[in-house]
Design an enzyme around this catalytic site. Sequence first.
Site, PDB file in Angstrom:
ATOM      1  NE  ARG A 146     -24.894  -4.570 -29.811  1.00 58.15           N
ATOM      2  CZ  ARG A 146     -25.813  -5.423 -29.829  1.00 58.15           C
ATOM      3  NH1 ARG A 146     -25.320  -6.831 -29.373  1.00 58.15           N
ATOM      4  NH2 ARG A 146     -27.168  -5.387 -29.959  1.00 58.15           N
ATOM      5  NE  ARG A 147     -28.095   0.277 -26.115  1.00 57.42           N
ATOM      6  CZ  ARG A 147     -29.266   0.056 -26.082  1.00 57.42           C
ATOM      7  NH1 ARG A 147     -30.027   0.614 -24.577  1.00 57.42           N
ATOM      8  NH2 ARG A 147     -30.275  -0.077 -26.976  1.00 57.42           N
ATOM      9  CB  CYS A 166      -6.703  14.821 -29.370  1.00 61.29           C
ATOM     10  SG  CYS A 166      -5.882  16.345 -29.690  1.00 61.29           S
TER      11      CYS A 166
END
Length: 282
Positions: A146-147, A166
């Site tokens: 999850r990294r 952005c």
Amino acid sequence: MKAYLDLVRNVLENGVKKENRTGTDTISSFSEFYKVDLSEGFPLLTTKKVYFRSVILELLWYLRGEDHIRWLRDENDCHIWDAWADENGYVGPIYPVLWRRFPYFEKEVVRFEGNGSAVDNECWVRKEFDQVQRAIDMLKTDPNSRRIVVNTWHPGLLDEMALPPCHLMYIFNVSNGKLNCHLTQRSGDIALGIPFNLACYSALTMAIAQEVGLEPGTFAHTIVDAHIYENHVDGLREQLTRKPKPLPTLKIINKPVDDLTFDDFTLENYNPDPVIKFEVAV
């Protein structure tokens, strides 16, 4: 594409008027979200023509790691970043640099010599880190992590940037053999920027999925300040009257992303409605 038109409609109906640095007011909505299934086609808008060549060239430029636009502007006659570059094409450490050469500091033992003697001291040494390659390596070796994050927000470098990022973070996630991507964007120009961001990151996800042996999954997009410039309202209302057409197909030659060229991307069955011109707010 319905998800995009729903975003436009929601901001027009529920957004609030806000002033901003450009001098052109916006209709703004906080924390908008949508997602698209990449198995349903390449999400290039069909309710107006989006310039596919510029989308792919911008993606390839991000992957080059440069702090200038000379490859875009001079070698490929692509001028989408001209408004932010200086006279030499310099834009500073924005997306390409932060994707491929993210600066950080690491302690190293450095030998200082002089007057016939040498002394070893620990010093902080500036290094560069390739976030894209790390993400690819993790997808190959630890796809359930999850990294798998690529971050383009560096507070210490903001004053050196022509435009602070952005779209500031994207995260890859693997589920059922499919590669998903979630993009977080601090600020999104719905008429001009979002269609490019959607197509660009979807193409990136598809290219990396091939390289790591996965199928493309879902592209998800959170926009913190989703806004419509007041001089874009009429054009977007025109888009809302148009009926979305079937999405085109994007084929990408299966090779490492660092080896890709524009000719490796083929867009098929793209039949959009005519261009709607929107002015860029700088």
